[in-house]
Every structure is written in C-alpha cells, then in structure tokens.
Design a protein around this motif. Structure first.
Motif, mmCIF file in Angstrom:
data_model
loop_
_atom_site.group_PDB
_atom_site.id
_atom_site.type_symbol
_atom_site.label_atom_id
_atom_site.label_comp_id
_atom_site.label_asym_id
_atom_site.label_seq_id
_atom_site.Cartn_x
_atom_site.Cartn_y
_atom_site.Cartn_z
ATOM 1 N N ALA A 49 26.882 -4.851 34.353
ATOM 2 C CA ALA A 49 26.931 -4.743 35.812
ATOM 3 C C ALA A 49 28.368 -4.908 36.314
ATOM 4 C CB ALA A 49 26.020 -5.789 36.445
ATOM 5 N N PHE A 50 29.105 -5.854 35.742
ATOM 6 C CA PHE A 50 30.523 -6.032 36.085
ATOM 7 C C PHE A 50 31.314 -4.776 35.767
ATOM 8 C CE2 PHE A 50 34.760 -7.168 34.431
ATOM 9 C CZ PHE A 50 35.336 -7.604 35.611
ATOM 10 N N SER A 51 31.048 -4.189 34.607
ATOM 11 C CA SER A 51 31.724 -2.965 34.199
ATOM 12 C C SER A 51 31.430 -1.830 35.182
ATOM 13 C CB SER A 51 31.270 -2.579 32.796
ATOM 14 O OG SER A 51 31.741 -1.313 32.448
ATOM 15 N N PHE A 52 30.181 -1.709 35.576
ATOM 16 C CA PHE A 52 29.792 -0.663 36.517
ATOM 17 C C PHE A 52 30.454 -0.860 37.873
ATOM 18 C CE2 PHE A 52 26.748 1.220 39.555
ATOM 19 C CZ PHE A 52 26.814 2.528 39.122
ATOM 20 N N MET A 53 30.540 -2.102 38.326
ATOM 21 C CA MET A 53 31.177 -2.373 39.617
ATOM 22 C C MET A 53 32.674 -2.055 39.566
ATOM 23 S SD MET A 53 28.643 -2.962 41.277
ATOM 24 C CE MET A 53 29.014 -3.376 42.899
#
Length: 66
Positions: free
Chosen positions: A42-46
């Motif tokens: 999720a951090f990577s996607f953000m």
C-alpha cells in the motif's frame, strides 16, 4: 530560484518516489508476509500515485520561460 529550476527539483522528487515505490514493492514481495506485506505494498502504491500526480502536473504546466 527560477520556476524552471523549481520544476526540475520537483520532478527529481517524483523520480525518487518512483524508485522508492519499485524498491518497496520488490522488497515486500520477496521478504515479507501477511499484513506487513500488504502495508508495504500500500505504501508502494501511494508513492507511485503521488509521483504520477507530480509528473502529470509538471508536464501539464508546460514549458517555463526561464
């Protein structure tokens, strides 16, 4: 600092966010499991979304005079 230089530094920040996104995704897929993996993805996607928005705004802004 001129507007052109400011745009350059902002685009470098977006590029760095793309590298962080790729590194976080690879790390989470290879080394992590469970909810920690989901949070890292999720951090990577953000990071990827934020960098895409930055690049879009810089490109749509068009060329600067100086």
């Amino acid at each position: 600092m001129s507007q052109a230089m400011l745009n350059m530094w902002i685009s470098f920040i977006a590029l760095a966010l793309m590298f962080v996104s790729a590194g976080a995704a690879i790390f989470s897929r290879e080394k992590l499991k469970g909810w920690v993996q989901k949070m890292m993805l999720a951090f990577s996607f953000m990071c990827l979304i934020v960098s895409g928005i930055i690049v879009f705004l810089i490109v749509v802004g068009g060329p600067t005079a100086t």
